[in-house]
Scaffold this motif. Sequence first.
Motif, PDB file in Angstrom:
ATOM      1  N   VAL A   1       0.863  -1.176   0.000  1.00 35.98           N
ATOM      2  CA  VAL A   1       0.000   0.000   0.000  1.00 35.98           C
ATOM      3  C   VAL A   1       0.905   1.233   0.000  1.00 35.98           C
ATOM      4  CG1 VAL A   1      -1.766   1.287   1.270  1.00 35.98           C
ATOM      5  CG2 VAL A   1      -1.825  -1.207   1.242  1.00 35.98           C
ATOM      6  N   PRO A   2       0.722   2.153  -0.963  1.00 32.53           N
ATOM      7  CA  PRO A   2       1.556   3.361  -0.974  1.00 32.53           C
ATOM      8  C   PRO A   2       1.498   4.085   0.373  1.00 32.53           C
ATOM      9  CG  PRO A   2       0.215   3.242  -2.951  1.00 32.53           C
ATOM     10  CD  PRO A   2      -0.262   2.144  -2.031  1.00 32.53           C
ATOM     11  N   LEU A   3       2.608   4.682   0.770  1.00 36.57           N
ATOM     12  CA  LEU A   3       2.682   5.334   2.082  1.00 36.57           C
ATOM     13  C   LEU A   3       1.578   6.359   2.278  1.00 36.57           C
ATOM     14  CD1 LEU A   3       6.529   5.794   2.463  1.00 36.57           C
ATOM     15  CD2 LEU A   3       5.071   3.973   3.371  1.00 36.57           C
ATOM     16  N   GLU A   4       1.253   7.113   1.252  1.00 37.63           N
ATOM     17  CA  GLU A   4       0.221   8.149   1.383  1.00 37.63           C
ATOM     18  C   GLU A   4      -1.186   7.576   1.487  1.00 37.63           C
ATOM     19  OE1 GLU A   4       1.037   7.467  -2.954  1.00 37.63           O
ATOM     20  OE2 GLU A   4       2.321   7.852  -1.220  1.00 37.63           O
ATOM     21  N   ARG A   5      -1.350   6.268   1.264  1.00 36.09           N
ATOM     22  CA  ARG A   5      -2.676   5.634   1.347  1.00 36.09           C
ATOM     23  C   ARG A   5      -2.785   4.654   2.510  1.00 36.09           C
ATOM     24  NH1 ARG A   5      -5.348   3.878  -3.816  1.00 36.09           N
ATOM     25  NH2 ARG A   5      -7.049   4.158  -2.363  1.00 36.09           N
ATOM     26  N   GLN A   6      -1.818   4.637   3.414  1.00 35.48           N
ATOM     27  CA  GLN A   6      -1.871   3.741   4.571  1.00 35.48           C
ATOM     28  C   GLN A   6      -3.056   4.108   5.455  1.00 35.48           C
ATOM     29  OE1 GLN A   6       0.331   1.095   5.580  1.00 35.48           O
ATOM     30  NE2 GLN A   6       1.160   1.269   3.507  1.00 35.48           N
ATOM     31  N   ASP A   7      -3.734   3.101   5.950  1.00 38.17           N
ATOM     32  CA  ASP A   7      -4.866   3.290   6.857  1.00 38.17           C
ATOM     33  C   ASP A   7      -4.317   3.683   8.232  1.00 38.17           C
ATOM     34  OD1 ASP A   7      -6.864   2.759   8.852  1.00 38.17           O
ATOM     35  OD2 ASP A   7      -7.862   1.399   7.471  1.00 38.17           O
ATOM     36  N   PRO A   8      -4.789   4.791   8.824  1.00 37.26           N
ATOM     37  CA  PRO A   8      -4.309   5.194  10.156  1.00 37.26           C
ATOM     38  C   PRO A   8      -4.436   4.085  11.198  1.00 37.26           C
ATOM     39  CG  PRO A   8      -5.590   6.960   9.197  1.00 37.26           C
ATOM     40  CD  PRO A   8      -5.740   5.752   8.285  1.00 37.26           C
ATOM     41  N   ASN A   9      -5.475   3.272  11.108  1.00 33.96           N
ATOM     42  CA  ASN A   9      -5.649   2.163  12.044  1.00 33.96           C
ATOM     43  C   ASN A   9      -4.516   1.141  11.894  1.00 33.96           C
ATOM     44  OD1 ASN A   9      -7.382   0.984  14.126  1.00 33.96           O
ATOM     45  ND2 ASN A   9      -7.629  -0.677  12.640  1.00 33.96           N
ATOM     46  N   ASP A  10      -4.085   0.894  10.663  1.00 32.32           N
ATOM     47  CA  ASP A  10      -2.968  -0.025  10.441  1.00 32.32           C
ATOM     48  C   ASP A  10      -1.680   0.519  11.055  1.00 32.32           C
ATOM     49  OD1 ASP A  10      -4.492  -1.856   9.084  1.00 32.32           O
ATOM     50  OD2 ASP A  10      -3.836  -1.232   7.096  1.00 32.32           O
ATOM     51  N   LEU A  11      -1.455   1.817  10.957  1.00 39.54           N
ATOM     52  CA  LEU A  11      -0.238   2.409  11.510  1.00 39.54           C
ATOM     53  C   LEU A  11      -0.165   2.222  13.021  1.00 39.54           C
ATOM     54  CD1 LEU A  11      -0.159   5.731   9.471  1.00 39.54           C
ATOM     55  CD2 LEU A  11       1.120   3.626   9.011  1.00 39.54           C
ATOM     56  N   ILE A  12      -1.319   2.054  13.654  1.00 39.14           N
ATOM     57  CA  ILE A  12      -1.372   1.866  15.105  1.00 39.14           C
ATOM     58  C   ILE A  12      -1.365   0.385  15.501  1.00 39.14           C
ATOM     59  CG2 ILE A  12      -2.807   2.241  17.159  1.00 39.14           C
ATOM     60  CD1 ILE A  12      -3.806   4.803  15.817  1.00 39.14           C
ATOM     61  N   TRP A  13      -2.015  -0.476  14.699  1.00 42.17           N
ATOM     62  CA  TRP A  13      -2.222  -1.861  15.142  1.00 42.17           C
ATOM     63  C   TRP A  13      -1.656  -2.949  14.244  1.00 42.17           C
ATOM     64  CZ3 TRP A  13      -3.260  -2.107  19.939  1.00 42.17           C
ATOM     65  CH2 TRP A  13      -3.992  -1.083  20.545  1.00 42.17           C
ATOM     66  N   PHE A  14      -1.337  -2.674  13.005  1.00 46.21           N
ATOM     67  CA  PHE A  14      -0.936  -3.702  12.042  1.00 46.21           C
ATOM     68  C   PHE A  14       0.450  -4.242  12.385  1.00 46.21           C
ATOM     69  CE2 PHE A  14       0.541  -5.163   7.826  1.00 46.21           C
ATOM     70  CZ  PHE A  14      -0.504  -5.995   7.514  1.00 46.21           C
ATOM     71  N   ARG A  15       0.618  -5.566  12.542  1.00 44.98           N
ATOM     72  CA  ARG A  15       1.903  -6.113  12.965  1.00 44.98           C
ATOM     73  C   ARG A  15       2.405  -7.315  12.178  1.00 44.98           C
ATOM     74  NH1 ARG A  15       5.750  -4.272  15.971  1.00 44.98           N
ATOM     75  NH2 ARG A  15       5.984  -6.051  17.282  1.00 44.98           N
ATOM     76  N   ASP A  16       1.712  -8.431  12.229  1.00 44.01           N
ATOM     77  CA  ASP A  16       2.269  -9.712  11.789  1.00 44.01           C
ATOM     78  C   ASP A  16       2.795  -9.694  10.355  1.00 44.01           C
ATOM     79  OD1 ASP A  16       1.941 -10.843  14.250  1.00 44.01           O
ATOM     80  OD2 ASP A  16       0.006 -11.755  13.773  1.00 44.01           O
ATOM     81  N   GLU A  17       1.967  -9.317   9.404  1.00 42.22           N
ATOM     82  CA  GLU A  17       2.416  -9.313   8.004  1.00 42.22           C
ATOM     83  C   GLU A  17       3.602  -8.353   7.822  1.00 42.22           C
ATOM     84  OE1 GLU A  17       0.638  -8.422   3.564  1.00 42.22           O
ATOM     85  OE2 GLU A  17      -0.765  -8.798   5.203  1.00 42.22           O
ATOM     86  N   PHE A  18       3.596  -7.246   8.537  1.00 42.79           N
ATOM     87  CA  PHE A  18       4.701  -6.288   8.477  1.00 42.79           C
ATOM     88  C   PHE A  18       5.975  -6.885   9.076  1.00 42.79           C
ATOM     89  CE2 PHE A  18       7.025  -3.098  11.022  1.00 42.79           C
ATOM     90  CZ  PHE A  18       7.596  -2.372   9.986  1.00 42.79           C
ATOM     91  N   LEU A  19       5.871  -7.510  10.248  1.00 46.17           N
ATOM     92  CA  LEU A  19       7.053  -8.052  10.922  1.00 46.17           C
ATOM     93  C   LEU A  19       7.721  -9.176  10.145  1.00 46.17           C
ATOM     94  CD1 LEU A  19       6.014  -8.167  14.678  1.00 46.17           C
ATOM     95  CD2 LEU A  19       7.615  -6.613  13.560  1.00 46.17           C
ATOM     96  N   TYR A  20       6.941  -9.977   9.451  1.00 46.92           N
ATOM     97  CA  TYR A  20       7.480 -11.136   8.759  1.00 46.92           C
ATOM     98  C   TYR A  20       7.672 -10.904   7.270  1.00 46.92           C
ATOM     99  CZ  TYR A  20       6.494 -13.135  13.239  1.00 46.92           C
ATOM    100  OH  TYR A  20       6.470 -13.365  14.598  1.00 46.92           O
ATOM    101  N   LEU A  21       7.597  -9.662   6.833  1.00 48.05           N
ATOM    102  CA  LEU A  21       7.811  -9.324   5.430  1.00 48.05           C
ATOM    103  C   LEU A  21       9.256  -9.627   5.049  1.00 48.05           C
ATOM    104  CD1 LEU A  21       6.798  -7.941   2.823  1.00 48.05           C
ATOM    105  CD2 LEU A  21       7.728  -5.825   3.754  1.00 48.05           C
TER     106      LEU A  21
END
Length: 53
Positions: A19-39
């Motif tokens: 997801v382009p940085l300018e289109r990131q969901d604010p909720n994801d920036l606060i709570w999104f973890r697993d897929e990000f950590l294991y990328l």
Amino acid sequence: MSWIAGDLMFVHAGIRPGVPLERQDPNDLIWFRDEFLYLDGPLPKFVIHGHTP
């Protein structure tokens, strides 16, 4: 929800890959973890995050 300085991006939890940085969901920036950590691949910025339980 985030702060960008050059090649660095500071967020609370993580970003949603593909997801382009300018289109990131604010909720994801606060709570999104697993897929990000294991990328296994590049991100558009070097992401500094916290969100340690």
